[in-house]
Motif scaffolding. Structure first.
Motif, PDB file in Angstrom:
ATOM      1  N   GLU A  44     -25.340  45.150  11.670  1.00 53.83           N
ATOM      2  CA  GLU A  44     -24.944  46.407  11.898  1.00 53.83           C
ATOM      3  C   GLU A  44     -23.489  46.460  11.947  1.00 53.83           C
ATOM      4  N   GLY A  45     -22.798  47.301  11.184  1.00 51.60           N
ATOM      5  CA  GLY A  45     -21.309  47.433  11.134  1.00 51.60           C
ATOM      6  C   GLY A  45     -20.591  48.702  11.109  1.00 51.60           C
ATOM      7  N   THR A  46     -19.298  48.721  11.091  1.00 59.55           N
ATOM      8  CA  THR A  46     -18.779  49.918  11.221  1.00 59.55           C
ATOM      9  C   THR A  46     -17.902  50.018   9.868  1.00 59.55           C
ATOM     10  N   VAL A  47     -18.041  51.296   9.239  1.00 53.98           N
ATOM     11  CA  VAL A  47     -17.250  51.346   7.867  1.00 53.98           C
ATOM     12  C   VAL A  47     -15.701  51.579   8.229  1.00 53.98           C
ATOM     13  N   VAL A  79     -21.169  56.854   2.180  1.00 50.35           N
ATOM     14  CA  VAL A  79     -20.537  56.396   3.509  1.00 50.35           C
ATOM     15  C   VAL A  79     -19.375  57.172   3.697  1.00 50.35           C
ATOM     16  N   SER A  80     -18.828  57.084   4.948  1.00 54.57           N
ATOM     17  CA  SER A  80     -17.687  57.572   5.428  1.00 54.57           C
ATOM     18  C   SER A  80     -17.115  56.669   6.444  1.00 54.57           C
ATOM     19  N   VAL A  81     -15.744  56.640   6.527  1.00 50.89           N
ATOM     20  CA  VAL A  81     -14.994  56.038   7.578  1.00 50.89           C
ATOM     21  C   VAL A  81     -15.665  56.263   9.018  1.00 50.89           C
ATOM     22  N   GLY A  82     -15.952  55.345   9.617  1.00 51.41           N
ATOM     23  CA  GLY A  82     -16.546  55.330  11.198  1.00 51.41           C
ATOM     24  C   GLY A  82     -17.970  55.510  10.938  1.00 51.41           C
ATOM     25  N   ASP A  83     -18.738  55.464   9.923  1.00 48.80           N
ATOM     26  CA  ASP A  83     -20.341  55.176  10.176  1.00 48.80           C
ATOM     27  C   ASP A  83     -20.547  53.839  10.486  1.00 48.80           C
TER      28      ASP A  83
END
Length: 753
Positions: free
Chosen positions: A686-689, A727-731
């Motif tokens: 699991e990661g953050t964009v 996707v978006s930044v922070g997803d």
């Protein structure tokens, strides 16, 4: 040009909406104010549509001004025919106007102008007429020989006449447009290495070609950068025969003319010497413009997502700005972002004082009841993270940690603004503080940084800086006004992005606050120097005052609607204290009690499922319907207020000062760290964009470098037009490792799980 009708057709909205919106913009109203408080006038147009319309209004008005100027300049030469004037007036784009003006624009001395000075225009007209079908071309040109003018022979005369024709061909608006269009549709971009032996990041372009109509935006910008850095040579390849045929089809009207072959040679010269360089330059410019526009959109969208990351409330923070030789700068912040302590630790090379670092972290954590550690993602981040993770495991304390993007922190810490805010602190401490505050309230902290330094775009230093800055300023303005600002705590940087407020007025607000104490009413803003009624009208609804004289000051209800709001509350039997206490959630029920009318249910069709419903209806089991839309419309008429505004007021009464950032994904925290060596193919994480670009998204999976999800690996459903569609930044996303380059420490990821 009928501006209103043109905009109405382009945006697909009613002319009356457009006319009202144009009037609001021309009166100097800000886009956030129009979008939020003039919904009845605009028909509820969003800030995005309003900004696009504002840009389009500017373009169309500039187009009209240029048309008038070109018509005037041509008329001054005595060459403005009714047909040409009509063509200028009908032009839809600036480029068409410039094409029409090109034949009349004053030029430096050219082959054609010199030939005209020698009296060869009549010969050029004879050749273009193509009426002579027999004889020797030299005989036709013999009468134009004039040694005194520099025409020594008939051949010289023909060459001069052909130079005139070549320029006339290249000046033709229709031919110019046809060649420009054909070049854009069929040309190929070819790149090669300036030095094939040199190893650079542009090696994939050392022997590269791609159709101009298909080349993606990020490759255009990469090629442009490589060319600018003199690492690449770039050329445009076209089908010359096809281009010459396009011209010939319009120029050659008589194949039997004695000048036919001469005209074909002239066409070849006109294309190669005059038209191809211009068309290729136009192509490169249009490709760059297209790529820059898309890059700006990507940057703006990423920036918006980053600014709208929800604040982490109640975070008592140890903020660490990692480093090697100079150590890691540490700042301790309380829940409000106030600096409580600062120091430096040396957990990394060359000192490797891990034990001492853990002792410091333990002491600070216990003394200030720390619950969160923030680490910048720059140099030595990975090594520092390992120490922090080990400290948390061994401490027994309830502490979590997260990584924040430190892009722009050094720019802010050394800025004039930071010096004014914290004159007694070292730049490194300011930088560490900024990292921690980015977690506590990203919007309030990031507005202090030049937006293009935030680092969530691509090729931001290679694109039109004015266009980028304008777009990002708009994004910041929209985000700040969407969220609203606390009038009693906001910094000048944050206040300066409120609708109608510039930095000078923002500083005046803070100075007034420091001199007279906290604001207790929005109307006190009028007392701030240089903040008049017009500015108050633009900004007041976006300012918040908690615990003030009027609970409505803590909401997004505009003061101009206070009277209607208070009348509504009175009719519904709701007190202001209910709003101050956190909102009145049951307002819909109150509205229905006062304005609602039960409606009979529509008679269902007596078939299939309808039979059961009909049976229930006959048994009196179906409840009367509630038409809240009609109830609100009735209340709006009663209060003499627009329905959109009333709906916004109702939402504010339910939940005063609601923060729209609550709808975005929360920050992802960790309590452990992974080593690059732990990664394996097919491992799911699991990661953050962290960033979204044209070709994919970079995802933080807990190792030193972000992994890349290529656009082709974003969806099991198949083709993805742009990564931002997914996707978006922070997803927060689940990814599978599909490629590991241990030498370069690069990770390829897939979301097709």
């Amino acid at each position: 040009m009928d501006l209103i009708n043109v905009l109405s057709q382009e945006f697909g909205i009613k002319p009356a909406q457009v006319e009202a919106t144009v009037k609001l913009i021309d009166e100097g109203n800000t886009i956030p104010f129009i979008a939020r408080y003039r919904k009845e006038v605009t028909g509820g147009l969003s800030d995005v549509v309003l900004r696009d319309m504002d840009d389009r209004i500017t373009y169309l008005r500039n187009l009209e001004n240029r048309k008038e100027e070109v018509a005037r300049l041509i008329d001054e030469q005595g060459k403005l025919t009714p047909e040409l004037k009509a063509q200028i007036e009908e032009a839809q784009v600036l480029q068409r106007v410039e094409d029409l003006y090109k034949p009349f624009k004053k030029k430096k001395a050219t082959k054609a102008s010199k030939a005209r000075e020698k009296g060869l225009q009549p010969l050029a007209d004879i050749i273009r007429a193509q009426e002579i079908e027999s004889g020797d071309p030299l005989e036709q040109a013999a009468g134009f020989v004039d040694p005194e003018k520099g025409v020594e022979s008939a051949a010289d005369a023909l060459r001069g006449a052909c130079d005139i024709i070549a320029e006339e061909i290249s000046d033709s608006p229709e031919l110019t447009d046809a060649i420009r269009t054909a070049t854009a549709e069929t040309a190929v971009i070819i790149t090669e290495a300036a030095d094939p032996e040199e190893k650079t990041v542009y090696e994939m372009y050392y022997d590269f070609c791609e159709g101009a109509s298909k080349i993606p935006n990020h490759r255009i910008l990469a090629i442009n950068r490589g060319e600018k850095e003199k690492k690449l040579k770039v050329k445009v390849s076209t089908d010359v025969d096809k281009m010459e045929k396009i011209i010939a089809d319009q120029v050659i009207s008589n194949e039997k003319s004695v000048f036919c072959q001469m005209l074909r040679e002239t066409i070849a010269d006109a294309y190669k010497r005059l038209m191809a360089p211009s068309a290729e330059r136009d192509l490169r410019n249009s490709l760059t413009e297209r790529a820059e526009l898309e890059a700006v959109k990507v940057f703006a969208k990423n920036t918006e997502k980053l600014l709208m990351v929800p604040p982490v409330k109640g975070a008592r923070i140890i903020s660490i700005d990692p480093g090697f030789r100079t150590g890691c700068k540490v700042a301790v912040l309380d829940e409000t972002g106030k600096l409580k302590a600062y120091t430096t630790v040396y957990p990394t090379e060359p000192k490797n004082d891990v034990k001492g670092t853990m002792a410091v972290l333990d002491k600070l954590s216990r003394k200030y009841n720390i619950n969160t550690i923030v680490i910048g993602n720059g140099t030595a981040s990975r090594e520092t993270e390992e120490v922090v993770a080990e400290f948390i495991r061994n401490s027994g304390l309830d502490i979590r940690y997260t990584i924040v993007n430190e892009a722009g922190a050094s720019v802010y810490s050394a800025s004039k603004l930071a010096t004014e805010e914290y004159p007694d602190l070292d730049v490194t401490v300011r930088g560490a503080m900024s990292l921690g505050r980015r977690l506590q309230d990203p919007l309030a902290e990031l507005v202090k940084i030049p937006t293009k330094s935030i680092g969530v775009g691509q090729y931001q230093h290679d694109i039109n800086q004015t266009m980028l800055e304008n777009a990002l300023d708009n994004v910041v303005e929209d985000c700040v006004n969407r969220v609203g600002v606390d009038l009693n705590t906001a910094s000048p940087s944050l206040l300066s992005h409120v609708a109608g407020i510039n930095m000078g007025i923002a500083r005046n607000i803070v100075a007034y606050r420091e001199e007279h104490g906290v604001f207790t009413s929005r109307r006190q803003l009028i007392k701030v120097p240089k903040l008049g009624e017009k500015t108050f009208n633009q900004c007041a609804g976006f300012m918040r005052i908690s615990g003030g004289d009027n609970p409505l000051d803590a909401t997004s209800v505009h003061p101009e609607s206070y009277a209607a709001t208070e009348a509504m509350l009175q009719k519904l039997g709701i007190g202001k204290a209910d709003i101050a206490g956190g909102g009145f959630k049951d307002i819909d029920e109150k509205i229905w009690q006062v304005y609602g009318v039960d409606e009979k249910p529509s008679k269902p069709k007596a078939r299939a499922k309808g039979l059961a419903a009909l049976a229930e209806l006959s048994a009196g089991q179906e409840k009367p319907k509630r038409n809240m839309k009609k109830a609100i419309a009735s209340m709006a008429r009663d209060l003499d207020i627009g329905e959109p505004t009333l709906r916004d007021i109702i939402e504010e009464v339910k939940k005063p000062g609601r923060d729209p950032r609550e709808d975005t994904p929360p920050v992802v925290f960790r309590n452990d760290v992974k080593s690059f060596d732990d990664l394996k193919i097919d491992m799911v994480l699991e990661g953050t964009v962290r960033n979204v670009v044209d070709f994919g998204a970079f995802v933080d999976i807990g190792v030193k470098h972000d992994g890349l999800v290529h656009i082709s690996e974003m969806s099991k459903k198949g083709f993805v037009k742009h990564p931002m569609d997914v996707v978006s930044v922070g997803d927060t996303v689940k990814v599978r490792i599909i490629k590991i380059d241990r030498e370069k420490e690069r990770v390829g990821l897939s979301m097709r799980i």
